[in-house]
Write a protein that holds these residues in place. Structure first.
Motif, PDB file in Angstrom:
ATOM      1  N   LEU A 125      10.975  12.728  14.385  1.00  0.00           N
ATOM      2  CA  LEU A 125      10.777  13.677  13.293  1.00  0.00           C
ATOM      3  C   LEU A 125      10.878  12.977  11.944  1.00  0.00           C
ATOM      4  CD1 LEU A 125      10.529  16.484  12.008  1.00  0.00           C
ATOM      5  CD2 LEU A 125      12.972  16.820  12.465  1.00  0.00           C
ATOM      6  N   LEU A 126      11.891  12.161  11.753  1.00  0.00           N
ATOM      7  CA  LEU A 126      12.057  11.461  10.476  1.00  0.00           C
ATOM      8  C   LEU A 126      10.916  10.484  10.226  1.00  0.00           C
ATOM      9  CD1 LEU A 126      15.913  10.868  10.566  1.00  0.00           C
ATOM     10  CD2 LEU A 126      14.655  12.609   9.289  1.00  0.00           C
ATOM     11  N   ALA A 127      10.532   9.750  11.266  1.00  0.00           N
ATOM     12  CA  ALA A 127       9.424   8.800  11.116  1.00  0.00           C
ATOM     13  C   ALA A 127       8.130   9.534  10.764  1.00  0.00           C
ATOM     14  CB  ALA A 127       9.252   7.985  12.391  1.00  0.00           C
ATOM     15  N   MET A 128       7.901  10.668  11.407  1.00  0.00           N
ATOM     16  CA  MET A 128       6.695  11.447  11.154  1.00  0.00           C
ATOM     17  C   MET A 128       6.643  11.914   9.700  1.00  0.00           C
ATOM     18  SD  MET A 128       5.426  14.766  13.351  1.00  0.00           S
ATOM     19  CE  MET A 128       5.806  13.933  14.895  1.00  0.00           C
ATOM     20  N   CYS A 129       7.770  12.394   9.202  1.00  0.00           N
ATOM     21  CA  CYS A 129       7.815  12.850   7.811  1.00  0.00           C
ATOM     22  C   CYS A 129       7.628  11.693   6.833  1.00  0.00           C
ATOM     23  CB  CYS A 129       9.134  13.569   7.540  1.00  0.00           C
ATOM     24  SG  CYS A 129       9.205  15.190   8.328  1.00  0.00           S
ATOM     25  N   LEU A 130       8.206  10.567   7.170  1.00  0.00           N
ATOM     26  CA  LEU A 130       8.104   9.393   6.302  1.00  0.00           C
ATOM     27  C   LEU A 130       6.661   8.932   6.134  1.00  0.00           C
ATOM     28  CD1 LEU A 130       9.772   7.284   4.724  1.00  0.00           C
ATOM     29  CD2 LEU A 130       9.814   5.937   6.832  1.00  0.00           C
ATOM     30  N   VAL A 131       5.876   8.980   7.212  1.00  0.00           N
ATOM     31  CA  VAL A 131       4.525   8.399   7.172  1.00  0.00           C
ATOM     32  C   VAL A 131       3.405   9.422   7.057  1.00  0.00           C
ATOM     33  CG1 VAL A 131       5.307   6.393   8.502  1.00  0.00           C
ATOM     34  CG2 VAL A 131       4.186   8.297   9.700  1.00  0.00           C
ATOM     35  N   HIS A 132       3.708  10.714   7.080  1.00  0.00           N
ATOM     36  CA  HIS A 132       2.639  11.720   7.181  1.00  0.00           C
ATOM     37  C   HIS A 132       1.614  11.656   6.051  1.00  0.00           C
ATOM     38  CE1 HIS A 132       4.708  14.097   4.134  1.00  0.00           C
ATOM     39  NE2 HIS A 132       3.703  14.945   4.154  1.00  0.00           N
ATOM     40  N   ASP A 133       2.019  11.227   4.874  1.00  0.00           N
ATOM     41  CA  ASP A 133       1.079  11.174   3.747  1.00  0.00           C
ATOM     42  C   ASP A 133       0.649   9.756   3.373  1.00  0.00           C
ATOM     43  OD1 ASP A 133       0.596  13.854   3.225  1.00  0.00           O
ATOM     44  OD2 ASP A 133       2.218  14.055   1.767  1.00  0.00           O
ATOM     45  N   LEU A 134       0.994   8.764   4.172  1.00  0.00           N
ATOM     46  CA  LEU A 134       0.568   7.391   3.862  1.00  0.00           C
ATOM     47  C   LEU A 134      -0.952   7.248   3.720  1.00  0.00           C
ATOM     48  CD1 LEU A 134       2.990   5.098   5.892  1.00  0.00           C
ATOM     49  CD2 LEU A 134       2.737   5.229   3.418  1.00  0.00           C
ATOM     50  N   PRO A 135      -1.749   8.007   4.476  1.00  0.00           N
ATOM     51  CA  PRO A 135      -3.200   7.879   4.277  1.00  0.00           C
ATOM     52  C   PRO A 135      -3.631   8.203   2.846  1.00  0.00           C
ATOM     53  CG  PRO A 135      -2.743   9.083   6.290  1.00  0.00           C
ATOM     54  CD  PRO A 135      -1.431   8.898   5.593  1.00  0.00           C
ATOM     55  N   GLU A 136      -2.835   8.970   2.119  1.00  0.00           N
ATOM     56  CA  GLU A 136      -3.199   9.341   0.753  1.00  0.00           C
ATOM     57  C   GLU A 136      -3.150   8.164  -0.211  1.00  0.00           C
ATOM     58  OE1 GLU A 136      -1.141  12.925  -0.438  1.00  0.00           O
ATOM     59  OE2 GLU A 136      -2.001  14.041   1.238  1.00  0.00           O
ATOM     60  N   ALA A 137      -2.601   7.034   0.229  1.00  0.00           N
ATOM     61  CA  ALA A 137      -2.705   5.818  -0.582  1.00  0.00           C
ATOM     62  C   ALA A 137      -4.173   5.412  -0.701  1.00  0.00           C
ATOM     63  CB  ALA A 137      -1.887   4.684   0.043  1.00  0.00           C
ATOM     64  N   ARG A 138      -4.976   5.812   0.273  1.00  0.00           N
ATOM     65  CA  ARG A 138      -6.411   5.504   0.257  1.00  0.00           C
ATOM     66  C   ARG A 138      -7.265   6.700  -0.146  1.00  0.00           C
ATOM     67  NH1 ARG A 138      -7.784   0.824   4.309  1.00  0.00           N
ATOM     68  NH2 ARG A 138      -5.802  -0.268   4.212  1.00  0.00           N
ATOM     69  N   THR A 139      -6.832   7.902   0.211  1.00  0.00           N
ATOM     70  CA  THR A 139      -7.677   9.085  -0.013  1.00  0.00           C
ATOM     71  C   THR A 139      -7.302   9.877  -1.254  1.00  0.00           C
ATOM     72  OG1 THR A 139      -6.258  10.577   1.269  1.00  0.00           O
ATOM     73  CG2 THR A 139      -7.963   9.346   2.482  1.00  0.00           C
ATOM     74  N   GLY A 140      -6.115   9.661  -1.794  1.00  0.00           N
ATOM     75  CA  GLY A 140      -5.607  10.508  -2.864  1.00  0.00           C
ATOM     76  C   GLY A 140      -5.093  11.813  -2.279  1.00  0.00           C
ATOM     77  N   GLU A 189       0.834  -1.204   0.000  1.00  0.00           N
ATOM     78  CA  GLU A 189       0.000   0.000   0.000  1.00  0.00           C
ATOM     79  C   GLU A 189       0.872   1.258   0.000  1.00  0.00           C
ATOM     80  OE1 GLU A 189      -3.678   2.075   2.437  1.00  0.00           O
ATOM     81  OE2 GLU A 189      -3.068   0.045   2.974  1.00  0.00           O
ATOM     82  N   ALA A 190       1.928   1.271   0.802  1.00  0.00           N
ATOM     83  CA  ALA A 190       2.844   2.420   0.812  1.00  0.00           C
ATOM     84  C   ALA A 190       3.454   2.628  -0.565  1.00  0.00           C
ATOM     85  CB  ALA A 190       3.932   2.214   1.858  1.00  0.00           C
ATOM     86  N   GLY A 191       3.718   1.550  -1.264  1.00  0.00           N
ATOM     87  CA  GLY A 191       4.265   1.640  -2.613  1.00  0.00           C
ATOM     88  C   GLY A 191       3.342   2.331  -3.600  1.00  0.00           C
ATOM     89  N   MET A 192       2.053   2.346  -3.306  1.00  0.00           N
ATOM     90  CA  MET A 192       1.100   3.045  -4.172  1.00  0.00           C
ATOM     91  C   MET A 192       1.424   4.542  -4.268  1.00  0.00           C
ATOM     92  SD  MET A 192      -0.970   0.980  -5.587  1.00  0.00           S
ATOM     93  CE  MET A 192      -2.078   2.211  -6.238  1.00  0.00           C
TER      94      MET A 192
END
Length: 183
Positions: A58-73, A10-13
């Motif tokens: 901080l790095l983890a937060m930046c890495l995952v902050h937009d992962l929900p967009e795999a579902r929402t665009g 999913e993250a790869g999306m």
């Protein structure tokens, strides 16, 4: 283990989903994954400018902050006036069944709340990525990017973020290439 594998697929999306705001600039483009890489790189630099920062968070937060967009665009500023994404539901669904699901959800929630130093720096990294893109577009002849720069600079909330923005704006996008090496 299968749940983690699914999460990674999913993250790869995010490599395949374009960011939508560039349509207004008349130039430039990037995927959500490219954006996440850039803000994480910026956050690494910002984390070294303040020794009180929890760099890992901080790095983890930046890495995952937009992962929900795999579902929402990716909804841009104008689209958000007419549409809304249920990011909380997307995060909850993504986190369900993951051994690190609570940590993932907490990082996205902290980013969105923007109350901690790490979250404020992450938000600045998000804006600084745009500053870099705008500067590049301006330097390569795209009209209109300069209109956006002042707006984006106003969004910065930390001193390290503002200092880095000043340095970015004062340089040309290719200065590193022309002066950044030795023979």
């Amino acid at each position: 283990m299968e749940r983690i594998a699914d999460f990674l697929f999913e993250a790869g999306m995010l490599k395949r989903i374009p960011r939508s705001g560039y349509h207004f600039l008349g130039g430039g483009k990037e995927s959500i994954a490219e954006h996440s890489f850039m803000i994480t790189t910026i956050a690494f630099a910002l984390s070294r400018m303040d020794e009180t920062v929890d760099a890992g968070k901080l790095l983890a937060m930046c890495l995952v902050h937009d992962l929900p967009e795999a579902r929402t665009g990716d909804l841009n500023y104008v689209q958000k006036k007419y549409c809304s994404a249920d990011e909380a539901r997307a995060v909850a669904d993504q986190a369900r069944g993951l051994p690190f699901g609570k940590e993932y959800a907490a990082l996205v929630e902290e980013f969105n709340a923007c109350e901690t130093l790490e979250a404020r720096l992450a938000k600045d990294a998000d804006q600084l990525a745009f500053v870099l893109d705008l500067r590049t577009l301006m330097d390569t002849g795209h009209n209109g990017a300069d209109k956006w720069l002042a707006v984006v600079l106003e969004r910065l909330v930390t001193e390290p973020g503002r200092k880095l923005a000043d340095a970015i704006v004062s340089r040309a996008w290719d200065d590193w290439w022309l002066t950044g090496y030795s023979e």
